[in-house]
Design an enzyme around this catalytic site. Structure first.
Site, PDB file in Angstrom:
ATOM      1  N   ARG A   1       0.854  -1.183   0.000  1.00 21.54           N
ATOM      2  CA  ARG A   1       0.000   0.000   0.000  1.00 21.54           C
ATOM      3  C   ARG A   1       0.889   1.231   0.000  1.00 21.54           C
ATOM      4  O   ARG A   1       1.475   1.575   1.016  1.00 21.54           O
ATOM      5  CB  ARG A   1      -0.871  -0.041   1.264  1.00 21.54           C
ATOM      6  CG  ARG A   1      -2.036   0.909   1.261  1.00 21.54           C
ATOM      7  CD  ARG A   1      -2.568   1.091   2.675  1.00 21.54           C
ATOM      8  NE  ARG A   1      -1.667   1.908   3.465  1.00 21.54           N
ATOM      9  CZ  ARG A   1      -1.482   1.791   4.778  1.00 21.54           C
ATOM     10  NH1 ARG A   1      -2.094   0.870   5.462  1.00 21.54           N
ATOM     11  NH2 ARG A   1      -0.639   2.586   5.415  1.00 21.54           N
TER      12      ARG A   1
ATOM     13  N   TYR B   1       4.289   5.218  11.472  1.00 21.88           N
ATOM     14  CA  TYR B   1       4.549   3.812  11.819  1.00 21.88           C
ATOM     15  C   TYR B   1       5.348   3.031  10.776  1.00 21.88           C
ATOM     16  O   TYR B   1       5.613   1.853  10.961  1.00 21.88           O
ATOM     17  CB  TYR B   1       3.222   3.088  12.104  1.00 21.88           C
ATOM     18  CG  TYR B   1       2.206   3.162  10.986  1.00 21.88           C
ATOM     19  CD1 TYR B   1       2.302   2.329   9.875  1.00 21.88           C
ATOM     20  CD2 TYR B   1       1.152   4.080  11.022  1.00 21.88           C
ATOM     21  CE1 TYR B   1       1.377   2.400   8.850  1.00 21.88           C
ATOM     22  CE2 TYR B   1       0.219   4.157  10.000  1.00 21.88           C
ATOM     23  CZ  TYR B   1       0.334   3.314   8.919  1.00 21.88           C
ATOM     24  OH  TYR B   1      -0.579   3.385   7.898  1.00 21.88           O
TER      25      TYR B   1
ATOM     26  N   HIS C   1      -3.506   4.443   4.734  1.00 22.46           N
ATOM     27  CA  HIS C   1      -4.625   3.496   4.835  1.00 22.46           C
ATOM     28  C   HIS C   1      -5.893   4.150   4.274  1.00 22.46           C
ATOM     29  O   HIS C   1      -6.572   3.599   3.422  1.00 22.46           O
ATOM     30  CB  HIS C   1      -4.833   3.083   6.290  1.00 22.46           C
ATOM     31  CG  HIS C   1      -6.092   2.319   6.516  1.00 22.46           C
ATOM     32  ND1 HIS C   1      -6.270   1.035   6.045  1.00 22.46           N
ATOM     33  CD2 HIS C   1      -7.254   2.663   7.115  1.00 22.46           C
ATOM     34  CE1 HIS C   1      -7.491   0.624   6.358  1.00 22.46           C
ATOM     35  NE2 HIS C   1      -8.105   1.589   7.011  1.00 22.46           N
TER      36      HIS C   1
HETATM   37  C1  LIG Z   1     -14.751  -6.063  11.881  1.00 19.92           C
HETATM   38  C2  LIG Z   1     -13.923  -4.811  11.796  1.00 19.92           C
HETATM   39  N1  LIG Z   1     -12.971  -4.589  12.727  1.00 19.92           N
HETATM   40  C3  LIG Z   1     -12.209  -3.472  12.652  1.00 19.92           C
HETATM   41  C4  LIG Z   1     -12.391  -2.574  11.642  1.00 19.92           C
HETATM   42  C5  LIG Z   1     -11.520  -1.309  11.567  1.00 19.92           C
HETATM   43  N2  LIG Z   1     -10.635  -1.431  10.420  1.00 19.92           N
HETATM   44  C6  LIG Z   1     -10.915  -0.774   9.277  1.00 19.92           C
HETATM   45  S1  LIG Z   1      -9.792  -1.095   8.109  1.00 19.92           S
HETATM   46  C7  LIG Z   1      -8.886  -2.078   9.111  1.00 19.92           C
HETATM   47  C8  LIG Z   1      -7.625  -2.735   8.621  1.00 19.92           C
HETATM   48  C9  LIG Z   1      -7.857  -3.609   7.443  1.00 19.92           C
HETATM   49  O1  LIG Z   1      -6.648  -4.060   6.930  1.00 19.92           O
HETATM   50  P1  LIG Z   1      -6.570  -5.062   5.716  1.00 19.92           P
HETATM   51  O2  LIG Z   1      -7.565  -6.148   5.899  1.00 19.92           O
HETATM   52  O3  LIG Z   1      -5.158  -5.468   5.576  1.00 19.92           O
HETATM   53  O4  LIG Z   1      -7.055  -4.219   4.449  1.00 19.92           O
HETATM   54  P2  LIG Z   1      -6.443  -2.885   3.843  1.00 19.92           P
HETATM   55  O5  LIG Z   1      -7.198  -1.743   4.487  1.00 19.92           O
HETATM   56  O6  LIG Z   1      -4.986  -2.836   4.131  1.00 19.92           O
HETATM   57  O7  LIG Z   1      -6.738  -2.933   2.388  1.00 19.92           O
HETATM   58  C10 LIG Z   1      -9.475  -2.160  10.377  1.00 19.92           C
HETATM   59  C11 LIG Z   1      -8.935  -2.935  11.498  1.00 19.92           C
HETATM   60  C12 LIG Z   1     -13.398  -2.828  10.699  1.00 19.92           C
HETATM   61  N3  LIG Z   1     -13.650  -2.019   9.688  1.00 19.92           N
HETATM   62  N4  LIG Z   1     -14.142  -3.968  10.790  1.00 19.92           N
END
Ligand SMILES: Cc1ncc(C[n+]2csc(CCOP(=O)(O)OP(=O)(O)O)c2C)c(N)n1
Length: 377
Positions: free
Chosen positions: A272, A285, A276
């Site tokens: 990425r 970080y 985020h």
């Molecule tokens: C069930 C749930 N827990 C926590 C969150 C908060 N949250 C939003 S994005 C994220 C990280 C997701 O990371 P990843 O799966 O690697 O996808 P990326 O955003 O890097 O594409 C979190 C923990 C959420 N949206 N849903």
């Protein structure tokens, strides 16, 4: 921070370059014994155009958020090859369940990018019709859509559109999710059900190394694609910045699913490059060194080198795509500002396919309340 530095993906995630690659970062074609591909010049130009336009959507949306026109935006910068390769491998009848970052897949499925902006602007609560594009709505609850996809895939089996031998009919389902989502119970439950029922679903994980500020090596002690074996289906890691490899691996997995061969986990190893979301500051970080290292693996640059080196595209082609990107940018900037404000009553229309009496009464009451303000000033 220190844990990340001491135990990078190279130690905990296995050798990160132990993946399927067909086009190196330098734009050199390489062969893989299990994934032969002979893409036409036309397909290569299509990949380049898709990735360039998708990147422009992302750049414009990020700028619009900074101008206060969007509430938030989830950037895909750096993940164009993973998404375009995966999406171009689809058959029209296949159904895709995205997370919230699949703007490239949305593009290929024919969703007007203005509809993506409408969602992030808050001017629309759903935006596109999933049935029109065979592309589900964005899912913020990470991993939840893997269960939806598995259930949908099991439905396809019961509808008799799997393993019939008819390529126009046989259907596969794709669940997109991230490395962070792989830690969710939902994803692991989806794996169990998909394996038990040999559901025609491809789990496409874009391992972009970060779940917001949580590095992948804190989420898994083994390469993610190895997990599939424990559930009883194949897993494969692909260079997610290589559109040719992503396309070839996805094509094979989709074919297997359509033929009734069951699920596959694909781990698209990528990075990425942006934050985020626009609410995040990644300099808090992660190291700039890492970002610089991944810049050299840019997914679009390597296709441009391949096109030029083989004489498959000339300056005029690249200028034309650039012009198209500029036009798309202008369309998004003007279109976004012109999106109508949503009606406060619209939420009532999207709860059930058929309105219930109780909800209709609530809607009427609220409409009356809103009307009481009319002419108040
Ligand atoms: C069930 C749930 N827990 C926590 C969150 C908060 N949250 C939003 S994005 C994220 C990280 C997701 O990371 P990843 O799966 O690697 O996808 P990326 O955003 O890097 O594409 C979190 C923990 C959420 N949206 N849903």
């Amino acid at each position: 921070m220190s844990q990340h530095l001491e135990t990078g993906p190279e130690t905990l995630g296995g050798d990160p370059t132990d993946y399927v690659q067909l086009l190196t970062p330098e734009g050199v074609r390489v062969e893989h014994p299990d994934y032969s591909l002979d893409p036409s010049p036309e397909l290569l130009r299509c990949f380049y155009r898709d990735m360039t336009l998708t990147r422009r959507i992302d750049v414009e949306a990020t700028a619009l958020q900074r101008h206060g026109e969007l509430g938030i935006w989830a950037q895909l910068l750096g993940q164009e090859a993973a998404q375009i390769g995966a999406a171009r491998a689809l058959a029209p009848q296949d159904f895709v369940f995205p997370t919230y970052r699949e703007h490239g897949v949305a593009w290929v499925r024919g969703v007007d990018p203005l509809k993506l902006l409408g969602l992030f602007r808050g001017s629309d609560q759903g935006s596109w019709d999933p049935a029109e594009h065979n592309f589900g709505l964005y899912t913020i609850v990470i991993g939840a859509q893997t269960l939806h996809a598995t259930g949908y895939a099991m439905g396809m089996q019961r509808d008799g559109v799997v393993g019939t031998g008819d390529p126009q009919r046989d259907t596969a389902v794709v669940a997109h999710f991230g490395d962070g989502a792989s830690s969710q119970g939902d994803v692991n439950e989806a794996f169990v059900f998909a394996a038990s029922y040999q559901a025609p679903v491809v789990f496409f994980c874009q391992n972009n190394q970060w779940a917001i500020s949580e590095p992948i090596e804190r989420q898994s002690r083994i390469p993610l694609y190895h997990r599939a074996e424990g559930f009883g289906f194949p897993g494969v890691r692909v260079d997610g910045n290589d559109v040719l490899a992503t396309y070839a691996v996805m094509k094979q997995a989709l074919q297997r699913a359509r033929e009734g061969g069951g699920p596959t986990l694909i781990e698209a190893y990528t990075y990425r490059m942006g934050a985020h979301t626009t609410t995040d500051d990644p300099t808090r970080y992660r190291l700039d060194d890492d970002v610089q290292r991944w810049k050299l693996k840019d997914p679009i640059a390597r296709v441009e080198v391949l096109l030029r080196r083989n004489g498959y595209a000339d300056d005029e082609f690249f200028a034309r795509v650039q012009q198209e990107a500029d036009g798309l940018g202008a369309h998004l900037r003007e279109g976004c500002r012109a999106l109508p404000d949503p009606s406060p009553l619209a939420g009532f229309d999207r709860v059930y396919a058929e309105q219930t009496e109780e909800l209709a009464a609530q809607r009427d009451e609220y409409a009356g309340y809103l009307a009481s303000f009319e002419g108040a000033n």
